[in-house]
Design a protein around this motif. Structure first.
Motif, PDB file in Angstrom:
ATOM      1  N   ARG A 156       0.847  -1.187   0.000  1.00 21.69           N
ATOM      2  CA  ARG A 156       0.000   0.000   0.000  1.00 21.69           C
ATOM      3  C   ARG A 156       0.887   1.242   0.000  1.00 21.69           C
ATOM      4  O   ARG A 156       1.783   1.351   0.827  1.00 21.69           O
ATOM      5  CB  ARG A 156      -0.884   0.011   1.253  1.00 21.69           C
TER       6      ARG A 156
ATOM      7  N   GLU B 193       7.150  10.527   1.517  1.00 21.30           N
ATOM      8  CA  GLU B 193       6.907   9.573   2.600  1.00 21.30           C
ATOM      9  C   GLU B 193       5.584   8.875   2.332  1.00 21.30           C
ATOM     10  O   GLU B 193       4.524   9.448   2.499  1.00 21.30           O
ATOM     11  CB  GLU B 193       6.860  10.333   3.923  1.00 21.30           C
TER      12      GLU B 193
ATOM     13  N   ILE C 235       3.382  -0.370   3.339  1.00 20.02           N
ATOM     14  CA  ILE C 235       3.308  -1.647   4.067  1.00 20.02           C
ATOM     15  C   ILE C 235       2.719  -2.714   3.155  1.00 20.02           C
ATOM     16  O   ILE C 235       2.015  -2.410   2.189  1.00 20.02           O
ATOM     17  CB  ILE C 235       2.490  -1.593   5.382  1.00 20.02           C
TER      18      ILE C 235
ATOM     19  N   ALA D  88      -0.198   0.076  12.444  1.00 21.82           N
ATOM     20  CA  ALA D  88       0.323   0.348  11.096  1.00 21.82           C
ATOM     21  C   ALA D  88      -0.762   0.077  10.062  1.00 21.82           C
ATOM     22  O   ALA D  88      -1.035   0.905   9.186  1.00 21.82           O
ATOM     23  CB  ALA D  88       1.558  -0.518  10.819  1.00 21.82           C
ATOM     24  N   GLU D  89      -1.421  -1.079  10.187  1.00 22.11           N
ATOM     25  CA  GLU D  89      -2.474  -1.407   9.220  1.00 22.11           C
ATOM     26  C   GLU D  89      -3.675  -0.476   9.391  1.00 22.11           C
ATOM     27  O   GLU D  89      -4.250   0.005   8.413  1.00 22.11           O
ATOM     28  CB  GLU D  89      -2.886  -2.880   9.366  1.00 22.11           C
TER      29      GLU D  89
ATOM     30  N   THR E   7      -3.481   2.847   7.640  1.00 23.65           N
ATOM     31  CA  THR E   7      -3.745   2.850   6.187  1.00 23.65           C
ATOM     32  C   THR E   7      -5.233   2.621   5.920  1.00 23.65           C
ATOM     33  O   THR E   7      -5.799   3.229   5.022  1.00 23.65           O
ATOM     34  CB  THR E   7      -2.913   1.778   5.441  1.00 23.65           C
ATOM     35  N   ASN E   8      -5.874   1.778   6.724  1.00 19.34           N
ATOM     36  CA  ASN E   8      -7.311   1.529   6.510  1.00 19.34           C
ATOM     37  C   ASN E   8      -8.152   2.766   6.782  1.00 19.34           C
ATOM     38  O   ASN E   8      -9.168   2.995   6.133  1.00 19.34           O
ATOM     39  CB  ASN E   8      -7.790   0.390   7.419  1.00 19.34           C
TER      40      ASN E   8
ATOM     41  N   ARG F 233       5.423   2.954  10.512  1.00 19.70           N
ATOM     42  CA  ARG F 233       5.681   2.451   9.157  1.00 19.70           C
ATOM     43  C   ARG F 233       6.402   3.501   8.299  1.00 19.70           C
ATOM     44  O   ARG F 233       6.540   3.336   7.094  1.00 19.70           O
ATOM     45  CB  ARG F 233       4.383   1.991   8.484  1.00 19.70           C
ATOM     46  N   SER F 234       6.854   4.598   8.904  1.00 16.03           N
ATOM     47  CA  SER F 234       7.520   5.645   8.123  1.00 16.03           C
ATOM     48  C   SER F 234       8.911   5.163   7.703  1.00 16.03           C
ATOM     49  O   SER F 234       9.506   4.302   8.346  1.00 16.03           O
ATOM     50  CB  SER F 234       7.612   6.943   8.929  1.00 16.03           C
TER      51      SER F 234
ATOM     52  N   LYS G 176      10.587   2.158   9.913  1.00 15.80           N
ATOM     53  CA  LYS G 176       9.886   0.911   9.601  1.00 15.80           C
ATOM     54  C   LYS G 176      10.673  -0.317  10.072  1.00 15.80           C
ATOM     55  O   LYS G 176      10.104  -1.256  10.613  1.00 15.80           O
ATOM     56  CB  LYS G 176       9.697   0.868   8.079  1.00 15.80           C
TER      57      LYS G 176
ATOM     58  N   TYR H  98       7.764  -1.632  12.503  1.00 22.48           N
ATOM     59  CA  TYR H  98       6.827  -2.467  11.745  1.00 22.48           C
ATOM     60  C   TYR H  98       7.465  -3.785  11.293  1.00 22.48           C
ATOM     61  O   TYR H  98       6.911  -4.868  11.522  1.00 22.48           O
ATOM     62  CB  TYR H  98       6.293  -1.668  10.547  1.00 22.48           C
TER      63      TYR H  98
END
Lengths: 424, 449
Positions: free
Chosen positions: A73, A246, A250, B277-278, B281-282, B328-329, B333, B337
């Protein structure tokens, strides 16, 4: 000069990368579903056909093929991106570390990756519209190393790539978006979203001049993103802050690992490699087959039994008559005539295409007869040779005379005429 | 095994049964706030409720978030689609911690209250599912767990909560929190009901690439394993009661073995790093202009527009978006992560080994359901530590079940049994055997026949 490219092409699949929506709808927002609209609760499911095509592209670009491909992603906010992340690939890409041979050198390919296209933004003066038909359309991105060092190399690379993709079934002229990374000095300039090959060459030419002017006047080249305008034939700064973006990549946990081992590849077709096996005819053969799979088929069929010179002549003749779709059997017949010095005319070609018998008396002419006729007409008018040297149109008279007697391809007559006069 | 689904369907019911059930649930909902909306009509099937982050076609699914209020999915989740319409009657969506982010069930508007003591939390995040199960006699709830969201409220509300092996039930139609950890599961008052519904909803789904068709086994073991480190920090009264529970199990023919799993406490940061982390993004898709809550002021630039819309997230959602983006940057990371992913693989390997020798048994939660005012004043780290026992099986995708084994001061205490991947039947059957000789208690029995 160092040039690296990121070439994005749409893949010829009927459905989108992660849902069953059509890739071919015309009316805005008609080929959409919860998945490509990013509705909460929906989940992506990979279109295996897109993976297969990406695999074939990778193989044709001499890449090593990953065992298990996967997706990540890429998170950023923009109105055209329904999930606020794009499903794309980096390390999980199908192909890594390949090259394109442009004759003088090899341009290295870093990666061949699959990703989804965002929606289309249609901008108006005081509002913007979104068309989600494009959202989720599969894109194949080919990333090169910065190995291209001149405009000539850029042209050769693009022409090779166009041919390689053509044989995988991707028409680069239909839709291509290219990010052009070009640097003459230390700092890299990225010209984003250049559409089409002509614009790419023009953008590179403009940047080369702009950057070398800056260098000559002792001014710095700024690391920045620029965009190309086809109207002004120039690039302008996008005024974007150029920091390393940035995206917080993931692994996409809605998708899985996709093994590549079970996918049948077939041998990749690289037209210029095939052409180079034809010795002194390789240049001519290359031109015939780079973007024409019918000509390649006829060439490979014909050259098994016939003289390569005749095969080339026959394919050129068919190209002039838009007849390269002729089945192999018909082409075999045609070559038989040509190998014995006979010339099929348009009616003969059309009969061969339809698998009908050829009227030998009316439609097939002895090539020697044409040469004899040309020689006779020249000997009757010796002044023609000097007239021809002054004005090539002097030919037309003789071509006309021959066409009155024989139904034969006028271009063939002109060719024979110049060959004979050249000897005279 | 006790299962009242078939007997309910076969039972002769008074003509006004559905009407009475509706009224009873309505009155209890006014008291305990377990449902997202007033009950409409109820069909004649076995009553079921659905956690608000699971899509039911045509019914608002907000995941108890303001930012998603008004989102009406045009499709059913696969788990819902697979429940036969003639046998199951939908009663409503259940409240939850916003997007599943919470341990107590209080991260939402008008949160549910514990039917055993309304001053106490229900636990979360499947808060309303547990409360509904504790007040409705014949009922199953389709719930969901990421890090303990079924076990925790099941324990606090005294019901049976089952979380299947990751991938055994399709996630299609589940509004994502952390995709590699989210599992749709089931709550009810008996293991038998849970097995019945599990067999209906499980199995591979072409619409969820992470769902699998692996056969479910029942390598039922009489060996029970206690992981010593998991007992650290558990309330003394619960520990004493748990010891009595173990003795009882021994007298029923089970053997008890103690084992140590070093570093198991590191499963908490591992879980929180991956899930945040997930989640970050969600939750990125909620930008206030496509579904749910919409911003109508279009005068601002994109960035300001998005920032305004995302102000509607609750505090915990904001915290996890910020932390999740951080871990997660690009520069960090590897330290967070990616390290967490490696640790997860290690825990799966270690625990699978242990689980091949038997079921892991423990109390589900380190305390009784806390008072609402106490839970609300805990800092985030203390709150996250409450999940120390539910996290290991959730992090590793192991099937687990929580069921009541005792009552202390009138509050239920839950035990959790964990099994290896796809050995789901073993934990369901284990709870079923316990139910043969232990009576669960409930203060309310709406719809009792």
């Amino acid at each position: 000069m160092k040039i690296g490219l990121e070439v994005h092409t749409a893949l010829p699949t009927h459905s989108k990368l992660f849902c069953a929506c059509s890739t071919e709808a015309a009316e805005p927002n008609t080929a959409i579903c919860p998945v490509c609209m990013g509705f909460p609760g929906s989940k992506p499911v990979l279109n295996r056909n897109a993976l297969e095509i990406s695999l074939r592209v990778s193989a044709a670009l001499h890449c090593s093929i990953i065992k298990n491909s996967y997706f990540i992603r890429k998170v950023y906010f923009y109105p055209d991106l329904p999930k606020s992340y794009q499903i794309t690939q980096l390390e999980g890409s199908v192909g890594h570390g390949g090259y394109v041979d442009i004759g003088s050198k090899k341009i290295r390919i870093r990666r061949v990756q699959l990703e989804e296209d965002p929606a289309r933004i249609i901008r108006s003066e005081d509002y913007s519209l979104l068309d989600f038909n494009r959202s989720g359309v599969p894109l194949n991105e080919i990333v090169t190393e910065p190995d291209i060092a001149s405009e000539e190399e850029l042209r050769s690379f693009v022409s090779e790539l166009r041919s390689i993709l053509y044989y995988v079934g991707i028409d680069i002229d239909k839709e291509v978006k290219i990010d052009l990374n070009i640097s003459l000095g230390e700092e890299r300039v990225e010209v984003k979203n250049v559409t089409g090959i002509k614009n790419l060459i023009d953008a590179a030419r403009f940047e080369k001049k702009r950057q070398s002017d800056l260098l000559q006047s002792g001014k710095p080249i700024v690391k920045e993103t620029r965009s190309y305008s086809a109207e002004s034939l120039s690039t302008v700064s996008s005024r974007e802050k150029e920091s390393d973006e940035e995206y917080g990549f993931i692994f996409d946990p809605d998708l899985s690992f996709y093994p590549t081992s079970g996918i049948a590849l077939g041998k990749p077709v690289i037209a210029s490699e095939i052409a180079s096996s034809y010795g002194k005819y390789s240049g001519t053969v290359k031109e015939l087959i780079m973007l024409d799979r019918d000509s390649l088929r006829l060439l490979e069929y014909g050259s098994k039994n016939s003289d390569i010179k005749n095969v080339i002549n026959a394919i050129e003749l068919l190209k002039r008559h838009r007849g390269t779709s002729m089945p192999n059997e018909g082409f075999g017949e045609m070559l038989k005539y040509m190998d014995s010095g006979l010339l099929p005319n348009e009616d003969a070609i059309s009969a061969l295409m339809q698998g009908k018998p050829v009227d030998l008396a009316a439609d097939v002419i002895d090539a020697k007869d044409i040469d004899d006729e040309i020689n006779r007409l020249i000997s009757e008018r010796p002044q023609l040779v000097s007239e021809y040297k002054a004005n090539k149109k002097a030919f037309n008279f003789i071509v006309g005379m021959i066409l009155k007697k024989h139904r034969v391809d006028p271009k063939y007559v002109s060719e024979r005429l110049s060959a004979i006069i050249g000897q005279a | 095994m006790k299962c009242d689904i078939k007997s309910f369907l076969d039972a002769e019911k008074p003509d006004d049964y559905q009407e009475r059930l509706k009224e009873e649930i309505g009155a209890l909902n006014a008291k305990f706030h377990m449902l997202t909306a007033a009950v409409n009509s109820i069909g004649s099937g076995f009553p079921f409720s659905v956690k608000d982050n699971i899509c039911v076609k045509g019914v608002e699914a907000s995941a108890s978030s303001r930012i998603l209020s008004g989102y009406v999915p045009p499709f059913n989740a696969t788990a819902i689609e697979r429940l036969p319409k003639e046998s199951f009657a939908f009663i409503g969506k259940t409240k939850m911690d916003e997007f599943g982010l919470g341990t107590f069930g209080i991260n939402c508007d008008d949160h549910p209250l514990n039917p055993f003591d309304e001053k106490r939390v229900t636990g979360g995040s499947s808060a309303g599912s547990a409360a509904a199960t504790a007040v409705i006699k014949h009922h199953v709830s389709i719930a969901e767990s990421t890090g303990g969201s079924i076990s925790c409220p099941a324990s606090f509300c005294g019901v049976v909560g089952f979380t299947p092996t990751y991938g055994a039930v399709s996630r299609y139609g589940l509004i994502d929190y952390a995709n590699s950890l989210d599992k749709i599961g089931i709550m009810s008052r008996s293991a038998g009901n849970i097995k019945y519904v599990f067999d209906l909803i499980r199995g591979e789904d072409p619409r969820d690439s992470t769902s699998v068709s692996t056969e479910i086994s029942n390598r039922h073991s009489k060996n029970l394993i206690v992981i010593d480190q998991l007992m650290d920090g558990i309330d003394q009264r619960i520990l004493k009661s748990f010891d009595r529970f173990l003795s009882k199990l021994q007298s029923l023919g089970y053997s008890i073995e103690h084992r140590s799993i070093p570093f198991i406490e590191k499963s908490i940061p591992t879980y929180y790093i991956i899930s945040m982390a997930e989640a970050s993004t969600n939750l990125a898709k909620y930008t206030g202009f496509k579904y749910g809550h919409k911003i109508t002021d279009f005068s601002k630039g994109y960035n300001d527009f998005f920032s305004d819309a995302r102000d509607s997230f609750g505090m915990e959602a904001k915290r996890r978006v910020v932390l999740g983006t951080f871990v997660r940057s690009a520069g960090l990371k590897g330290r967070y992560y990616e390290k967490a992913l490696r640790l997860r693989s290690m825990f799966i390997e270690k625990l699978s080994e242990t689980l091949s020798a038997g079921l892991i048994i423990s109390p589900t939660m380190p305390s009784l359901a806390p008072k609402i005012k106490d839970a609300g004043s805990l800092d985030p780290i203390a709150t996250y530590s409450m999940d120390s026992i539910t996290i290991p099986p959730n992090l590793c995708g192991f099937p687990h079940i929580s069921f009541p084994f005792d009552y202390i001061d009138g509050m239920p205490v839950g035990a959790q049994a964990v099994s290896g991947h796809f050995n789901d039947y073993s934990v369901i059957d284990f709870a079923g055997e316990w139910e043969e000789q232990f009576e669960y208690k409930f203060n309310y029995n709406a719809g009792a026949l």
